[in-house]
Design a protein around this motif. Sequence first.
Motif, PDB file in Angstrom:
ATOM      1  N   ILE A  21       0.760  -1.355   0.058  1.00 13.99           N
ATOM      2  CA  ILE A  21      -0.113   0.191   0.378  1.00 13.99           C
ATOM      3  C   ILE A  21       1.173   1.899   0.214  1.00 13.99           C
ATOM      4  CG2 ILE A  21      -1.726   1.042   1.325  1.00 13.99           C
ATOM      5  CD1 ILE A  21      -3.042  -1.320   2.159  1.00 13.99           C
ATOM      6  N   ASN A  22       2.097   1.495   0.721  1.00 15.57           N
ATOM      7  CA  ASN A  22       2.824   2.034   1.080  1.00 15.57           C
ATOM      8  C   ASN A  22       3.495   2.557  -0.303  1.00 15.57           C
ATOM      9  OD1 ASN A  22       1.949   2.599   3.235  1.00 15.57           O
ATOM     10  ND2 ASN A  22       4.187   1.531   4.258  1.00 15.57           N
ATOM     11  N   ILE A  23       4.354   1.243  -1.089  1.00 21.65           N
ATOM     12  CA  ILE A  23       5.246   1.781  -2.122  1.00 21.65           C
ATOM     13  C   ILE A  23       3.909   2.083  -3.260  1.00 21.65           C
ATOM     14  CG2 ILE A  23       6.059   0.114  -4.236  1.00 21.65           C
ATOM     15  CD1 ILE A  23       7.133  -1.261  -1.970  1.00 21.65           C
ATOM     16  N   ARG A  24       2.982   2.020  -3.348  1.00 24.19           N
ATOM     17  CA  ARG A  24       1.762   1.893  -4.739  1.00 24.19           C
ATOM     18  C   ARG A  24       1.591   3.878  -4.228  1.00 24.19           C
ATOM     19  NH1 ARG A  24      -2.083  -1.595  -3.747  1.00 24.19           N
ATOM     20  NH2 ARG A  24      -1.160  -2.758  -4.608  1.00 24.19           N
ATOM     21  N   HIS A  25       1.100   4.243  -2.592  1.00 22.23           N
ATOM     22  CA  HIS A  25       0.957   5.227  -3.133  1.00 22.23           C
ATOM     23  C   HIS A  25       2.245   6.503  -3.081  1.00 22.23           C
ATOM     24  CE1 HIS A  25      -3.065   4.598  -1.176  1.00 22.23           C
ATOM     25  NE2 HIS A  25      -2.780   4.620  -0.035  1.00 22.23           N
ATOM     26  N   PHE A  26       3.084   6.309  -3.413  1.00 22.14           N
ATOM     27  CA  PHE A  26       4.810   6.414  -3.314  1.00 22.14           C
ATOM     28  C   PHE A  26       5.090   6.845  -4.594  1.00 22.14           C
ATOM     29  CE2 PHE A  26       9.789   6.988  -3.327  1.00 22.14           C
ATOM     30  CZ  PHE A  26       9.275   8.107  -2.960  1.00 22.14           C
ATOM     31  N   ARG A  28       2.129   7.050  -7.213  1.00 21.89           N
ATOM     32  CA  ARG A  28       1.889   7.469  -7.799  1.00 21.89           C
ATOM     33  C   ARG A  28       2.266   8.712  -7.507  1.00 21.89           C
ATOM     34  NH1 ARG A  28      -3.602   4.333  -5.491  1.00 21.89           N
ATOM     35  NH2 ARG A  28      -3.964   2.587  -6.496  1.00 21.89           N
ATOM     36  N   PHE A  29       2.694   9.174  -5.871  1.00 22.71           N
ATOM     37  CA  PHE A  29       3.142  10.995  -5.931  1.00 22.71           C
ATOM     38  C   PHE A  29       4.151  11.149  -6.909  1.00 22.71           C
ATOM     39  CE2 PHE A  29       6.657  12.822  -3.971  1.00 22.71           C
ATOM     40  CZ  PHE A  29       6.321  14.164  -3.325  1.00 22.71           C
ATOM     41  N   ILE A  39       3.947   1.466 -10.492  1.00 20.65           N
ATOM     42  CA  ILE A  39       2.767   1.767  -9.958  1.00 20.65           C
ATOM     43  C   ILE A  39       2.194  -0.631  -9.488  1.00 20.65           C
ATOM     44  CG2 ILE A  39       0.186   1.740  -8.865  1.00 20.65           C
ATOM     45  CD1 ILE A  39       0.622   4.619 -10.430  1.00 20.65           C
ATOM     46  N   PRO A  40       2.654  -0.994  -8.289  1.00 18.64           N
ATOM     47  CA  PRO A  40       2.216  -2.385  -8.310  1.00 18.64           C
ATOM     48  C   PRO A  40       0.703  -2.617  -8.575  1.00 18.64           C
ATOM     49  CG  PRO A  40       3.507  -2.254  -6.718  1.00 18.64           C
ATOM     50  CD  PRO A  40       3.059  -0.621  -7.123  1.00 18.64           C
ATOM     51  N   PRO A  41       0.009  -3.593  -9.643  1.00 19.19           N
ATOM     52  CA  PRO A  41      -1.083  -3.597  -9.155  1.00 19.19           C
ATOM     53  C   PRO A  41      -1.909  -4.500  -8.885  1.00 19.19           C
ATOM     54  CG  PRO A  41       0.455  -5.085 -10.976  1.00 19.19           C
ATOM     55  CD  PRO A  41       1.544  -4.201  -9.785  1.00 19.19           C
ATOM     56  N   SER A  42      -2.823  -4.540  -8.512  1.00 20.69           N
ATOM     57  CA  SER A  42      -4.309  -5.189  -7.976  1.00 20.69           C
ATOM     58  C   SER A  42      -3.309  -7.083  -7.568  1.00 20.69           C
ATOM     59  CB  SER A  42      -5.247  -5.414  -8.542  1.00 20.69           C
ATOM     60  OG  SER A  42      -5.895  -5.544  -9.229  1.00 20.69           O
ATOM     61  N   GLU A  43      -2.732  -7.733  -8.544  1.00 12.96           N
ATOM     62  CA  GLU A  43      -2.508  -8.812  -8.453  1.00 12.96           C
ATOM     63  C   GLU A  43      -1.742  -9.322  -6.940  1.00 12.96           C
ATOM     64  OE1 GLU A  43       1.121  -9.765 -11.506  1.00 12.96           O
ATOM     65  OE2 GLU A  43      -0.907  -8.705 -12.381  1.00 12.96           O
ATOM     66  N   TYR A  44      -0.643  -7.878  -6.521  1.00  9.28           N
ATOM     67  CA  TYR A  44       0.042  -8.227  -5.449  1.00  9.28           C
ATOM     68  C   TYR A  44      -0.721  -8.164  -4.529  1.00  9.28           C
ATOM     69  CZ  TYR A  44       3.842  -7.847  -9.130  1.00  9.28           C
ATOM     70  OH  TYR A  44       4.676  -8.104  -9.795  1.00  9.28           O
ATOM     71  N   ASN A  45      -2.566  -7.469  -4.038  1.00  8.98           N
ATOM     72  CA  ASN A  45      -2.860  -6.993  -2.392  1.00  8.98           C
ATOM     73  C   ASN A  45      -2.395  -8.606  -2.146  1.00  8.98           C
ATOM     74  OD1 ASN A  45      -2.912  -4.445  -3.764  1.00  8.98           O
ATOM     75  ND2 ASN A  45      -5.292  -5.387  -4.142  1.00  8.98           N
ATOM     76  N   VAL A  46      -2.653  -8.322  -0.505  1.00  7.42           N
ATOM     77  CA  VAL A  46      -2.258  -9.824  -0.024  1.00  7.42           C
ATOM     78  C   VAL A  46      -4.073  -9.252   1.165  1.00  7.42           C
ATOM     79  CG1 VAL A  46      -1.490 -10.476   1.795  1.00  7.42           C
ATOM     80  CG2 VAL A  46      -0.240  -9.462   0.629  1.00  7.42           C
ATOM     81  N   LYS A  47      -4.601 -10.827   1.399  1.00  9.22           N
ATOM     82  CA  LYS A  47      -6.109 -10.435   2.159  1.00  9.22           C
ATOM     83  C   LYS A  47      -5.203 -10.707   3.231  1.00  9.22           C
ATOM     84  CE  LYS A  47     -10.816 -12.239   2.078  1.00  9.22           C
ATOM     85  NZ  LYS A  47     -12.083 -12.766   1.160  1.00  9.22           N
TER      86      LYS A  47
END
Length: 267
Positions: A21-26, A28-29, A39-47
Amino acid sequence: MQEWLLTKNFNADSTRRIAIINIRHFARFLNAIGKKAYIPPSEYNVKAQRYLPYIFTDEELVQLFDSIDSLTNRIDRQEYHPELILPVVFRLELCCGMRPGEPFNLKTEDIDLKTGDIFIRKSKRGKDRHIIVSDDMRDLCTVYNGLAGKREWFFQYPDGGQIPTRWAQWHFSKAWRKSTLFSRGNNPRPYDLRHNFATQTLMRWIDEGRDVMALMPYLSTYMGHVSLEETLYYIHLLPERLKSSPGIDWKMLNDIYQTEEGSDEED
């Protein structure tokens, strides 16, 4: 970046999730200021799995608080006596739904012992709130206040230092182990007292035939939730016999619960 996300060894799934999440926000910034970044895509999400609170029976609560009320200080004679503090602290969590750290952030000026108004300042996400406690809880706080004497913090060490939350957590575990409940194999936490406050309140409203959905915003405000969804979650913890209540909009709740299920944060 892709290789790092896939191979990095994290201590827990929740840690990996927060890192992504932090990497994705950074990223985008960086893109927003003109620097190209992946930007890491949604496939890297951890539930992450939401913690399932332990809901006490009335019998278990009686045994637990008998054990809490019998705790004494045998380690450090200079330490403020737990038999004075803990019965009040844990009842504030159970009867008022306070978070474990909130009682120890109270100053003496934050509690009006005449009206039962408690001002909880700068709690989760820096949010302030007022709660009104029952007469029994106010009387208990009044008795404790008379025994504790003049001080800055409502609960504090003899030297004036603020008591850390972990001090109460350690004693909670000790009280649980002292009781016969420990042999059942469960390991509840102080935070579960707050969860029990929410579910017990909902159960009482249903038993009284009240409009649960209309009252939800009041419970949400009292508990200091940022969003109503955090409070609605508790309906899923109710006993099966109560889940058939016609006063609950299950379609709406199921939609909300499915979107919030991955959250691993305490409310």
